[in-house]
Scaffold this motif. Structure first.
Motif, PDB file in Angstrom:
ATOM      1  N   PHE A 115       0.826  -1.209   0.000  1.00  7.66           N
ATOM      2  CA  PHE A 115       0.000   0.000   0.000  1.00  7.66           C
ATOM      3  C   PHE A 115       0.857   1.255   0.000  1.00  7.66           C
ATOM      4  O   PHE A 115       0.920   1.994   0.988  1.00  7.66           O
ATOM      5  CB  PHE A 115      -0.969  -0.034   1.189  1.00  7.66           C
ATOM      6  CG  PHE A 115      -1.952  -1.166   1.072  1.00  7.66           C
ATOM      7  CD1 PHE A 115      -3.103  -1.030   0.315  1.00  7.66           C
ATOM      8  CD2 PHE A 115      -1.690  -2.389   1.667  1.00  7.66           C
ATOM      9  CE1 PHE A 115      -3.997  -2.077   0.179  1.00  7.66           C
ATOM     10  CE2 PHE A 115      -2.580  -3.446   1.537  1.00  7.66           C
ATOM     11  CZ  PHE A 115      -3.729  -3.294   0.791  1.00  7.66           C
ATOM     12  N   LYS A 116       1.540   1.445  -1.127  1.00  4.38           N
ATOM     13  CA  LYS A 116       2.350   2.656  -1.305  1.00  4.38           C
ATOM     14  C   LYS A 116       1.903   3.317  -2.606  1.00  4.38           C
ATOM     15  O   LYS A 116       1.366   2.653  -3.492  1.00  4.38           O
ATOM     16  CB  LYS A 116       3.838   2.289  -1.431  1.00  4.38           C
ATOM     17  CG  LYS A 116       4.400   1.557  -0.217  1.00  4.38           C
ATOM     18  CD  LYS A 116       4.668   2.498   0.946  1.00  4.38           C
ATOM     19  CE  LYS A 116       5.155   1.778   2.177  1.00  4.38           C
ATOM     20  NZ  LYS A 116       4.123   1.606   3.222  1.00  4.38           N
ATOM     21  N   GLY A 156       1.827  -0.889  11.485  1.00  4.94           N
ATOM     22  CA  GLY A 156       0.823  -1.238  10.475  1.00  4.94           C
ATOM     23  C   GLY A 156       1.467  -2.077   9.386  1.00  4.94           C
ATOM     24  O   GLY A 156       2.014  -1.542   8.422  1.00  4.94           O
ATOM     25  N   ASP A 194       1.286  -5.067  13.953  1.00  6.32           N
ATOM     26  CA  ASP A 194      -0.096  -4.941  13.464  1.00  6.32           C
ATOM     27  C   ASP A 194      -1.014  -5.712  14.427  1.00  6.32           C
ATOM     28  O   ASP A 194      -0.559  -6.613  15.142  1.00  6.32           O
ATOM     29  CB  ASP A 194      -0.226  -5.521  12.051  1.00  6.32           C
ATOM     30  CG  ASP A 194      -1.434  -4.953  11.300  1.00  6.32           C
ATOM     31  OD1 ASP A 194      -1.229  -4.212  10.318  1.00  6.32           O
ATOM     32  OD2 ASP A 194      -2.594  -5.242  11.705  1.00  6.32           O
ATOM     33  N   ASP A 199      -1.083  -3.973  19.520  1.00  9.28           N
ATOM     34  CA  ASP A 199      -1.875  -2.762  19.276  1.00  9.28           C
ATOM     35  C   ASP A 199      -0.964  -1.543  19.414  1.00  9.28           C
ATOM     36  O   ASP A 199      -0.374  -1.318  20.483  1.00  9.28           O
ATOM     37  CB  ASP A 199      -3.014  -2.702  20.315  1.00  9.28           C
ATOM     38  CG  ASP A 199      -4.015  -1.605  19.995  1.00  9.28           C
ATOM     39  OD1 ASP A 199      -3.645  -0.647  19.286  1.00  9.28           O
ATOM     40  OD2 ASP A 199      -5.167  -1.704  20.465  1.00  9.28           O
ATOM     41  N   CYS A 200      -0.853  -0.786  18.340  1.00  4.16           N
ATOM     42  CA  CYS A 200       0.044   0.384  18.368  1.00  4.16           C
ATOM     43  C   CYS A 200      -0.530   1.520  19.216  1.00  4.16           C
ATOM     44  O   CYS A 200       0.152   2.507  19.459  1.00  4.16           O
ATOM     45  CB  CYS A 200       0.329   0.876  16.957  1.00  4.16           C
ATOM     46  SG  CYS A 200       1.293  -0.294  16.020  1.00  4.16           S
ATOM     47  N   ASP A 230       2.046   3.852   9.744  1.00  5.65           N
ATOM     48  CA  ASP A 230       1.096   3.545   8.659  1.00  5.65           C
ATOM     49  C   ASP A 230      -0.091   2.752   9.206  1.00  5.65           C
ATOM     50  O   ASP A 230      -0.614   1.870   8.549  1.00  5.65           O
ATOM     51  CB  ASP A 230       1.822   2.745   7.556  1.00  5.65           C
ATOM     52  CG  ASP A 230       0.999   2.678   6.274  1.00  5.65           C
ATOM     53  OD1 ASP A 230       0.118   3.531   6.084  1.00  5.65           O
ATOM     54  OD2 ASP A 230       1.242   1.761   5.455  1.00  5.65           O
TER      55      ASP A 230
HETATM   56  C1  SAM Z   1      -2.598   0.797   5.440  1.00  5.18           C
HETATM   57  S1  SAM Z   1      -2.432  -0.738   6.258  1.00  5.18           S
HETATM   58  C2  SAM Z   1      -0.692  -0.955   6.305  1.00  5.18           C
HETATM   59  C3  SAM Z   1      -0.120  -1.158   4.963  1.00  5.18           C
HETATM   60  C4  SAM Z   1       1.332  -1.526   4.887  1.00  5.18           C
HETATM   61  N1  SAM Z   1       2.163  -0.747   5.770  1.00  5.18           N
HETATM   62  C5  SAM Z   1       1.803  -1.302   3.451  1.00  5.18           C
HETATM   63  O1  SAM Z   1       2.387  -0.250   3.158  1.00  5.18           O
HETATM   64  O2  SAM Z   1       1.577  -2.197   2.624  1.00  5.18           O
HETATM   65  C6  SAM Z   1      -2.844  -0.329   7.887  1.00  5.18           C
HETATM   66  C7  SAM Z   1      -2.678  -1.459   8.867  1.00  5.18           C
HETATM   67  O3  SAM Z   1      -2.733  -0.898  10.179  1.00  5.18           O
HETATM   68  C8  SAM Z   1      -3.274  -1.857  11.026  1.00  5.18           C
HETATM   69  N2  SAM Z   1      -3.741  -1.205  12.261  1.00  5.18           N
HETATM   70  C9  SAM Z   1      -4.815  -0.385  12.429  1.00  5.18           C
HETATM   71  N3  SAM Z   1      -4.904   0.011  13.709  1.00  5.18           N
HETATM   72  C10 SAM Z   1      -3.880  -0.565  14.357  1.00  5.18           C
HETATM   73  C11 SAM Z   1      -3.445  -0.538  15.696  1.00  5.18           C
HETATM   74  N4  SAM Z   1      -4.072   0.154  16.634  1.00  5.18           N
HETATM   75  N5  SAM Z   1      -2.314  -1.233  16.016  1.00  5.18           N
HETATM   76  C12 SAM Z   1      -1.660  -1.955  15.086  1.00  5.18           C
HETATM   77  N6  SAM Z   1      -2.031  -1.997  13.790  1.00  5.18           N
HETATM   78  C13 SAM Z   1      -3.124  -1.335  13.440  1.00  5.18           C
HETATM   79  C14 SAM Z   1      -4.379  -2.507  10.224  1.00  5.18           C
HETATM   80  O4  SAM Z   1      -4.651  -3.801  10.739  1.00  5.18           O
HETATM   81  C15 SAM Z   1      -3.763  -2.521   8.819  1.00  5.18           C
HETATM   82  O5  SAM Z   1      -3.180  -3.773   8.532  1.00  5.18           O
END
Ligand code: SAM
Length: 276
Positions: free
Chosen positions: A111-112, A136, A163, A180-181, A205
């Motif tokens: 997802f870039k 993420g 994630d 959980d971030c 992200d």
């Molecule tokens: C846009 S995607 C990441 C895409 C990846 N970094 C890429 O560039 O291909 C966002 C991710 O953040 C994760 N996410 C959302 N809230 C989160 C949290 N509180 N802690 C950890 N991960 C989280 C979601 O599960 C999702 O997989």
């Protein structure tokens, strides 16, 4: 100003082994069309619209900007910024992640934007991080891609990617952490973080509690470490608050935010480097 622009293109060409980019050609073409290369006779100079001059002045100013911009100046400028003709609209930037499909790396969604796919390898080569911290992971494509880019650069970097759901990807260069971030002290505890070698590149992200996450890494970051906030147009409040707290210690690295024109990246005003 025209002479300075022409000279900057000539200097750039030397660095590029004499090969012009499309944009170099476009500038040279415009300067010639407007009779501003200094080689034309005065009588052959066409009349120049004030809008054309304004454009050249803005381009000239843009190119002579400081690479590392104070966060407050940058944010203020962004609020009143009038797009230059070659700069992207939000719709074009959105399309650069794919219209019918999303990009993939080794078959895994990545997802870039097309721009960030070009920018990250340059940034990683320059920063040569020892640690990448990704908040993420998504399906794991980005961590795998970072690991491959890092290997291509001959660097020894370990990647930690957090994630809520651990992806299925397995790679020895990446530690995927299910956590959980919003609670980083649990998912990336200080005991682990404090032992991770610098430079760091931290990539936010996951789009949740950005400010808390930035604060969490800012203190432990060293000079030259990067905090990158992706999809930052929806996080300007968090960036503004971070600037009020940490503005003197971080700058926006405009080499990367503006490489393809101002903020042609998913990290608009969000490529932050620690300077002190
Ligand atoms: C846009 S995607 C990441 C895409 C990846 N970094 C890429 O560039 O291909 C966002 C991710 O953040 C994760 N996410 C959302 N809230 C989160 C949290 N509180 N802690 C950890 N991960 C989280 C979601 O599960 C999702 O997989």
């Amino acid at each position: 100003m025209a002479a300075a622009l022409a000279a900057s293109v000539r200097t750039k060409l030397i660095r590029q082994g004499g090969v012009p980019t499309f944009f170099d050609n476009a500038i040279q073409f415009e300067l010639k069309r407007l009779g501003l290369t200094g080689t034309e006779g005065k009588e052959s100079r066409p009349s120049i619209e004030s809008s054309e001059i304004e454009l050249l002045v803005r381009l000239s100013k843009f190119r002579s900007r400081q690479r590392l911009a104070p966060m407050d100046e940058r944010t203020l400028e962004s609020l009143g910024w009038v797009r230059l003709p070659w700069e992207l609209t939000q719709a074009q930037l959105s399309a650069s992640q794919g219209v019918d499909e999303c990009l993939t790396w080794r078959g895994i969604p990545l997802f870039k934007t097309a721009f960030d796919v070009a920018l990250y390898p340059m940034l990683l080569a320059e920063v040569a991080p020892k640690t990448i911290l990704e908040l993420g992971s998504g399906p794991g494509g980005s961590a795998l891609w970072f690991a491959d880019v890092i290997r291509a650069h001959g660097l020894d970097t370990h990647i930690y990617s957090v994630d809520l759901h651990k992806p299925e990807v397995v790679d020895p260069r990446v530690t995927f952490i299910e956590g959980d971030c919003r609670d980083l002290p649990s998912s990336l505890p200080a005991a682990l973080l404090n032992g991770l070698p610098h430079p760091w590149v931290v990539i936010e992200d996951m789009h949740a509690e950005t400010l808390t996450a930035l604060r969490y890494f800012a203190g432990g970051a060293c000079r030259g470490d990067y905090l990158i906030v992706e999809d930052s147009t929806m996080k300007f409040e968090a960036l503004g608050a971070f600037h009020r707290e940490w503005g003197s210690a971080f700058r926006v690295d405009t080499r990367y935010t503006d490489f393809f024109g101002r903020n042609a990246t998913c990290s608009a005003d969000g490529v932050l480097v620690k300077i002190s």
